[in-house]
Design a protein around this motif. Structure first.
Motif, mmCIF file in Angstrom:
data_model
loop_
_atom_site.group_PDB
_atom_site.id
_atom_site.type_symbol
_atom_site.label_atom_id
_atom_site.label_comp_id
_atom_site.label_asym_id
_atom_site.label_seq_id
_atom_site.Cartn_x
_atom_site.Cartn_y
_atom_site.Cartn_z
ATOM 1 N N ASP A 25 0.871 -1.175 0.000
ATOM 2 C CA ASP A 25 0.000 0.000 0.000
ATOM 3 C C ASP A 25 0.905 1.221 0.000
ATOM 4 N N LEU A 26 1.347 1.594 -1.207
ATOM 5 C CA LEU A 26 2.419 2.566 -1.335
ATOM 6 C C LEU A 26 2.091 3.657 -2.344
ATOM 7 N N ASP A 70 7.345 -4.517 -9.951
ATOM 8 C CA ASP A 70 7.387 -5.802 -9.253
ATOM 9 C C ASP A 70 6.236 -5.797 -8.246
ATOM 10 N N LEU A 71 5.193 -6.589 -8.505
ATOM 11 C CA LEU A 71 4.009 -6.568 -7.651
ATOM 12 C C LEU A 71 4.218 -7.302 -6.333
ATOM 13 N N GLY A 111 -3.958 -9.715 -6.223
ATOM 14 C CA GLY A 111 -5.128 -8.846 -6.285
ATOM 15 C C GLY A 111 -4.692 -7.394 -6.318
ATOM 16 N N LEU A 112 -5.214 -6.644 -7.273
ATOM 17 C CA LEU A 112 -4.888 -5.219 -7.407
ATOM 18 C C LEU A 112 -6.079 -4.391 -6.937
ATOM 19 N N SER A 165 -1.946 -3.630 -3.328
ATOM 20 C CA SER A 165 -2.080 -4.970 -3.895
ATOM 21 C C SER A 165 -1.785 -6.030 -2.843
ATOM 22 N N VAL A 166 -2.199 -7.257 -3.156
ATOM 23 C CA VAL A 166 -1.810 -8.433 -2.370
ATOM 24 C C VAL A 166 -1.270 -9.459 -3.363
#
Length: 314
Positions: A151-152, A166-167, A283-284, A302-303
């Motif tokens: 969460d950035l 990079d997710l 998940g986005l 995201s997660v």
């Protein structure tokens, strides 16, 4: 010619009446006035189902009726059909229902009879419609896995150029961040204006690897866990998305439709025969740029599931 003029005159004269009828009149009948000042009875039937549409029996329902000068509490349980009838008295103010059962995430819904333009009628001291039905989804707690969460707010290195994200670590890929794997690419087009003067700001997102991409899915808004629980392997994964934060000076919608999430498939490994062998799912909740002071800013929420081929199915 005279007949045509008469018709036109009749149409013009009818316009004010039509505009009046199009606006619901303010309720002034005594039953309504008494209801909003002293309270009137209400009956709401809740139909509780799980995320597969199966009725949930034995779910506990707690209702709080806001009343002028305080609150009234009502409690009951659903029957074998998943239904429960809740009686109460309200001046039309907010009513909050909390639905819970062991093994499920709590769900909450709110309603009010005094919302703008609703103008609910009152008959014989009862709010109408009497016995209105509401369906509520109670999501099962399945097998939660440890997900990497981000969460950035990231400073965009430059505009009008593609940069890799990079997710898993929630950052730009090196040398612009600490990321090591390119899961998707982001390009921001921005006129350089401040948040108050910006007229154009657009985000393009693309997934370039075979089988990679994302699809949108509706959240269960009333649930404590509103987001999609598992990834669907047979969904249509799109590879290109775009989002306008500003266009022609207007602030536009968020990148995702209201109450929707985006499920992505990345890090795909493909066999020599062109078959998908391995992939990661994430998940986005948000991936969108907005104007900042001197730099555009990418919001990323995201997660990421670090276990390959784990779609989190029960």
């Amino acid at each position: 010619m005279i007949n045509i003029i008469r018709v036109l005159i009749m149409v013009v004269l009818s316009l004010p009446m039509l505009s009046v009828l199009a606006v619901p009149p303010k309720r002034t009948d005594k039953g309504y006035i008494d209801a909003i000042s002293k309270g009137a009875d209400t009956l709401i039937v809740l139909s509780i189902v799980d995320d597969g549409g199966v009725p949930v029996d034995g779910a506990e329902i707690k209702a709080i009726f806001s009343f002028r000068g305080g609150f009234r509490h009502v409690q009951c349980e659903t029957g074998a059909d998943g239904n429960a009838s809740i009686h109460g008295k309200t001046t039309g103010d907010e009513i909050v229902f909390t639905i819970s059962k062991h093994g499920y995430y709590d769900s909450r819904i709110k309603t009010s009879y005094l919302r703008f333009g609703e103008n609910r009628p009152v008959e014989d001291g009862k709010w109408q419609p009497w016995g209105e039905s509401r369906k509520v989804i109670l999501k099962k707690v399945k097998n939660p896995v440890a997900l990497r969460q981000s969460d950035l707010s990231l400073m965009v290195p430059d505009t009008n150029a593609w940069f890799e994200v990079d997710l898993e670590c929630g950052d730009w890929v090196k040398p612009h961040g600490k990321g090591a794997v390119a899961d998707c690419e982001v390009r921001v087009t921005w006129d350089g204006g401040s948040p108050y003067r910006c007229k154009f700001c657009k985000t393009d997102i693309r997934f370039t690897e075979p089988f990679s991409g994302a699809y949108d899915v509706e959240n269960v808004e009333e649930s404590d866990m509103p987001f999609p629980y598992e990834a669907q392997t047979n969904a249509v994964y799109r590879q290109i998305f775009e989002y306008y934060n500003r266009k022609d000076g207007q602030k536009l919608r968020e990148s995702l439709r209201p109450n929707f999430s985006r499920v992505a498939r990345v890090r795909c490994v493909v066999s020599e025969n062109g078959e998908l062998l391995k992939a990661n799912y994430c998940g986005l909740r948000c991936i969108e740029a907005s104007p900042g002071d001197g730099k555009a800013i990418l919001g990323l929420t995201s997660v990421f599931n670090p276990t390959p081929n784990d779609t989190n199915e029960p």
